[in-house]
Design a protein around this motif. Structure first.
Motif, PDB file in Angstrom:
ATOM      1  N   LYS A  80       0.824  -1.210   0.000  1.00 43.87           N
ATOM      2  CA  LYS A  80       0.000   0.000   0.000  1.00 43.87           C
ATOM      3  C   LYS A  80       0.858   1.259   0.000  1.00 43.87           C
ATOM      4  O   LYS A  80       0.514   2.260  -0.620  1.00 43.87           O
ATOM      5  CB  LYS A  80      -0.952   0.001   1.191  1.00 43.87           C
ATOM      6  CG  LYS A  80      -2.043  -1.029   1.089  1.00 43.87           C
ATOM      7  CD  LYS A  80      -2.940  -1.002   2.316  1.00 43.87           C
ATOM      8  CE  LYS A  80      -3.999  -2.088   2.209  1.00 43.87           C
ATOM      9  NZ  LYS A  80      -4.860  -2.130   3.400  1.00 43.87           N
ATOM     10  N   HIS A  81       1.963   1.210   0.717  1.00 42.90           N
ATOM     11  CA  HIS A  81       2.862   2.361   0.767  1.00 42.90           C
ATOM     12  C   HIS A  81       3.383   2.684  -0.631  1.00 42.90           C
ATOM     13  O   HIS A  81       3.369   3.838  -1.069  1.00 42.90           O
ATOM     14  CB  HIS A  81       4.017   2.066   1.723  1.00 42.90           C
ATOM     15  CG  HIS A  81       5.036   3.159   1.796  1.00 42.90           C
ATOM     16  ND1 HIS A  81       6.133   3.202   0.963  1.00 42.90           N
ATOM     17  CD2 HIS A  81       5.122   4.250   2.593  1.00 42.90           C
ATOM     18  CE1 HIS A  81       6.846   4.270   1.251  1.00 42.90           C
ATOM     19  NE2 HIS A  81       6.258   4.921   2.240  1.00 42.90           N
ATOM     20  N   LEU A 130       0.702   4.182  -2.796  1.00 43.08           N
ATOM     21  CA  LEU A 130       0.470   5.575  -2.434  1.00 43.08           C
ATOM     22  C   LEU A 130       1.502   6.490  -3.094  1.00 43.08           C
ATOM     23  O   LEU A 130       1.156   7.509  -3.702  1.00 43.08           O
ATOM     24  CB  LEU A 130       0.505   5.725  -0.905  1.00 43.08           C
ATOM     25  CG  LEU A 130       0.464   7.132  -0.325  1.00 43.08           C
ATOM     26  CD1 LEU A 130      -0.819   7.847  -0.709  1.00 43.08           C
ATOM     27  CD2 LEU A 130       0.618   7.067   1.201  1.00 43.08           C
ATOM     28  N   THR A 186       1.081   4.936   5.407  1.00 44.11           N
ATOM     29  CA  THR A 186      -0.240   4.319   5.383  1.00 44.11           C
ATOM     30  C   THR A 186      -0.797   4.395   6.797  1.00 44.11           C
ATOM     31  O   THR A 186      -0.092   4.147   7.769  1.00 44.11           O
ATOM     32  CB  THR A 186      -0.176   2.855   4.895  1.00 44.11           C
ATOM     33  OG1 THR A 186       0.730   2.141   5.715  1.00 44.11           O
ATOM     34  CG2 THR A 186       0.283   2.787   3.448  1.00 44.11           C
ATOM     35  N   ASP A 193      -2.550   7.840   3.108  1.00 46.53           N
ATOM     36  CA  ASP A 193      -3.460   7.095   2.232  1.00 46.53           C
ATOM     37  C   ASP A 193      -4.909   7.190   2.702  1.00 46.53           C
ATOM     38  O   ASP A 193      -5.774   6.477   2.207  1.00 46.53           O
ATOM     39  CB  ASP A 193      -3.033   5.627   2.122  1.00 46.53           C
ATOM     40  CG  ASP A 193      -3.197   4.854   3.412  1.00 46.53           C
ATOM     41  OD1 ASP A 193      -3.277   5.483   4.490  1.00 46.53           O
ATOM     42  OD2 ASP A 193      -3.239   3.618   3.353  1.00 46.53           O
TER      43      ASP A 193
END
Length: 193
Positions: free
Chosen positions: A68-69, A72, A108, A144
Protein backbone atom coordinates in the motif's frame (compact mmCIF):
# COMPACT_ATOMS: atom_id res chain seq x y z
CA UNK A 1 40.09 -9.63 8.47
CA UNK A 2 40.65 -11.64 11.62
CA UNK A 3 42.96 -9.77 14.00
CA UNK A 4 45.06 -12.94 14.54
CA UNK A 5 45.91 -12.94 10.83
CA UNK A 6 46.65 -9.20 10.78
CA UNK A 7 48.91 -9.45 13.83
CA UNK A 8 51.11 -11.86 11.89
CA UNK A 9 51.97 -8.98 9.55
CA UNK A 10 53.19 -5.86 11.43
CA UNK A 11 52.75 -3.44 8.49
CA UNK A 12 49.23 -4.67 7.92
CA UNK A 13 48.49 -4.25 11.63
CA UNK A 14 49.67 -0.62 11.54
CA UNK A 15 47.47 0.01 8.51
CA UNK A 16 44.42 -1.44 10.29
CA UNK A 17 45.08 0.78 13.31
CA UNK A 18 45.53 3.85 11.09
CA UNK A 19 42.25 3.17 9.27
CA UNK A 20 40.10 2.65 12.40
CA UNK A 21 39.20 6.35 12.59
CA UNK A 22 38.43 6.51 8.88
CA UNK A 23 36.19 3.45 9.17
CA UNK A 24 34.23 5.00 12.05
CA UNK A 25 33.66 8.20 10.03
CA UNK A 26 32.59 6.25 6.95
CA UNK A 27 30.14 4.13 8.97
CA UNK A 28 28.48 7.28 10.32
CA UNK A 29 28.32 8.78 6.84
CA UNK A 30 26.95 5.53 5.42
CA UNK A 31 23.94 5.73 7.73
CA UNK A 32 22.98 9.12 6.31
CA UNK A 33 24.12 8.68 2.71
CA UNK A 34 24.32 5.01 1.77
CA UNK A 35 26.63 4.11 -1.13
CA UNK A 36 25.11 3.96 -4.59
CA UNK A 37 24.68 0.48 -5.94
CA UNK A 38 25.76 -0.17 -9.55
CA UNK A 39 22.19 -0.86 -10.74
CA UNK A 40 20.48 1.76 -8.56
CA UNK A 41 18.26 4.22 -10.44
CA UNK A 42 19.46 7.77 -10.88
CA UNK A 43 18.21 10.02 -8.04
CA UNK A 44 16.64 12.37 -10.61
CA UNK A 45 14.31 9.75 -12.07
CA UNK A 46 10.77 8.88 -10.96
CA UNK A 47 10.73 5.09 -10.53
CA UNK A 48 7.95 3.90 -8.27
CA UNK A 49 8.19 0.43 -6.78
CA UNK A 50 5.68 -2.31 -7.49
CA UNK A 51 2.39 -1.93 -5.62
CA UNK A 52 1.63 -5.66 -5.80
CA UNK A 53 1.33 -7.65 -2.60
CA UNK A 54 4.07 -10.22 -2.13
CA UNK A 55 4.80 -13.28 -0.05
CA UNK A 56 7.57 -13.43 2.51
CA UNK A 57 8.71 -16.62 4.14
CA UNK A 58 8.69 -16.20 7.88
CA UNK A 59 9.74 -18.90 10.30
CA UNK A 60 6.64 -21.04 10.60
CA UNK A 61 5.09 -20.20 7.23
CA UNK A 62 4.20 -17.46 4.77
CA UNK A 63 2.59 -14.08 5.36
CA UNK A 64 1.13 -11.68 2.81
CA UNK A 65 2.85 -8.30 2.92
CA UNK A 66 1.09 -5.19 1.65
CA UNK A 67 2.47 -2.76 -0.91
CA UNK A 68 0.00 0.00 0.00
CA UNK A 69 2.86 2.36 0.77
CA UNK A 70 4.38 1.86 -2.69
CA UNK A 71 0.95 2.29 -4.32
CA UNK A 72 0.47 5.57 -2.43
CA UNK A 73 3.85 6.92 -3.61
CA UNK A 74 3.22 5.79 -7.20
CA UNK A 75 -0.27 7.28 -7.50
CA UNK A 76 0.66 10.58 -5.83
CA UNK A 77 3.81 10.81 -7.95
CA UNK A 78 1.94 10.11 -11.19
CA UNK A 79 -0.68 12.75 -10.32
CA UNK A 80 1.95 15.36 -9.44
CA UNK A 81 3.89 14.59 -12.64
CA UNK A 82 1.05 16.25 -14.56
CA UNK A 83 2.14 19.66 -13.25
CA UNK A 84 5.49 19.14 -11.51
CA UNK A 85 8.83 17.41 -11.67
CA UNK A 86 9.03 14.61 -9.11
CA UNK A 87 11.67 12.04 -8.26
CA UNK A 88 12.00 9.09 -5.88
CA UNK A 89 15.56 9.36 -4.49
CA UNK A 90 16.14 6.70 -1.83
CA UNK A 91 15.43 6.98 1.11
CA UNK A 92 13.04 9.90 0.39
CA UNK A 93 9.62 8.61 -0.70
CA UNK A 94 8.87 11.42 -3.12
CA UNK A 95 10.55 14.73 -3.90
CA UNK A 96 9.13 17.51 -6.01
CA UNK A 97 11.89 19.63 -7.52
CA UNK A 98 9.75 22.07 -9.49
CA UNK A 99 7.84 24.31 -9.54
CA UNK A 100 8.79 24.41 -5.83
CA UNK A 101 10.93 22.00 -3.79
CA UNK A 102 8.83 19.71 -1.57
CA UNK A 103 9.87 16.56 0.28
CA UNK A 104 7.01 14.09 0.80
CA UNK A 105 6.98 11.32 3.39
CA UNK A 106 4.27 8.76 2.64
CA UNK A 107 2.59 6.81 5.42
CA UNK A 108 -0.24 4.32 5.38
CA UNK A 109 -2.68 4.98 8.19
CA UNK A 110 -3.82 1.39 8.83
CA UNK A 111 -5.16 0.36 12.22
CA UNK A 112 -2.81 2.64 14.19
CA UNK A 113 -4.60 5.79 13.00
CA UNK A 114 -3.49 8.98 11.25
CA UNK A 115 -1.95 10.53 14.38
CA UNK A 116 0.70 7.83 14.64
CA UNK A 117 1.39 8.00 10.90
CA UNK A 118 1.85 11.79 11.08
CA UNK A 119 4.12 11.49 14.11
CA UNK A 120 6.41 9.05 12.25
CA UNK A 121 6.45 11.17 9.11
CA UNK A 122 7.42 14.42 10.86
CA UNK A 123 10.73 13.11 12.19
CA UNK A 124 11.70 11.60 8.85
CA UNK A 125 10.83 14.78 6.95
CA UNK A 126 13.08 16.96 9.11
CA UNK A 127 15.93 14.45 8.89
CA UNK A 128 15.65 14.20 5.09
CA UNK A 129 15.66 17.97 4.68
CA UNK A 130 18.65 18.37 7.01
CA UNK A 131 20.79 15.46 5.84
CA UNK A 132 19.73 15.06 2.19
CA UNK A 133 18.11 18.35 1.23
CA UNK A 134 17.35 20.59 -0.32
CA UNK A 135 17.39 22.73 2.81
CA UNK A 136 14.80 25.14 1.37
CA UNK A 137 12.28 22.36 0.61
CA UNK A 138 8.80 22.46 2.07
CA UNK A 139 7.87 19.32 4.01
CA UNK A 140 4.68 17.38 3.29
CA UNK A 141 3.08 14.45 5.11
CA UNK A 142 1.39 12.19 2.53
CA UNK A 143 -1.26 9.76 3.80
CA UNK A 144 -3.46 7.10 2.23
CA UNK A 145 -6.54 8.26 4.16
CA UNK A 146 -8.18 11.51 5.24
CA UNK A 147 -6.63 12.43 8.62
CA UNK A 148 -9.56 14.63 9.67
CA UNK A 149 -9.82 18.37 10.17
CA UNK A 150 -8.20 18.48 13.62
CA UNK A 151 -5.00 16.76 12.48
CA UNK A 152 -4.88 18.78 9.26
CA UNK A 153 -5.07 21.99 11.28
CA UNK A 154 -2.42 20.68 13.70
CA UNK A 155 0.01 19.80 10.91
CA UNK A 156 -0.50 23.01 8.93
CA UNK A 157 -0.99 25.60 11.68
CA UNK A 158 1.01 24.23 14.61
CA UNK A 159 3.79 22.34 12.85
CA UNK A 160 3.95 24.57 9.78
CA UNK A 161 4.10 21.57 7.47
CA UNK A 162 2.07 20.60 4.45
CA UNK A 163 -0.32 17.64 4.49
CA UNK A 164 -1.97 15.74 1.63
CA UNK A 165 -3.81 12.46 1.30
CA UNK A 166 -5.15 10.20 -1.39
CA UNK A 167 -8.91 9.63 -1.49
CA UNK A 168 -10.58 7.71 -4.34
CA UNK A 169 -7.68 8.38 -6.69
CA UNK A 170 -7.73 12.12 -5.95
CA UNK A 171 -4.93 13.92 -4.18
CA UNK A 172 -6.45 16.16 -1.50
CA UNK A 173 -4.79 18.50 0.95
CA UNK A 174 -5.39 20.87 3.81
CA UNK A 175 -6.34 24.45 2.98
CA UNK A 176 -2.87 25.90 3.64
CA UNK A 177 -1.22 23.14 1.59
CA UNK A 178 -3.73 23.57 -1.26
CA UNK A 179 -3.17 27.35 -1.32
CA UNK A 180 0.61 26.92 -1.26
CA UNK A 181 0.56 24.44 -4.15
CA UNK A 182 -1.96 26.52 -6.11
CA UNK A 183 0.28 29.59 -5.81
CA UNK A 184 3.05 27.46 -7.36
CA UNK A 185 0.77 26.48 -10.25
CA UNK A 186 -0.48 23.11 -8.99
CA UNK A 187 -4.24 22.92 -8.52
CA UNK A 188 -4.92 19.55 -6.87
CA UNK A 189 -8.52 19.56 -8.11
CA UNK A 190 -7.17 19.37 -11.66
CA UNK A 191 -4.98 16.34 -10.91
CA UNK A 192 -7.77 13.76 -10.56
CA UNK A 193 -6.80 10.27 -11.71
Amino acid sequence: MPRVFVERWPKLGKLVDALDGVRANLEALGEVMPPKLPNAPSPGVFRPKSAEDYRAQIQGGFQVRSRKHEALVRIAGELLLRKATVTTPHPVDLRMTSPVPVIFEAKTVGSRGPGAAIREAVGQLYEYRYFIGPRDARLCVLLDDDPGAVLVQYVEDELGLMIAWLADGVLRAGPVTSDSLRSAGIDLAQLAA
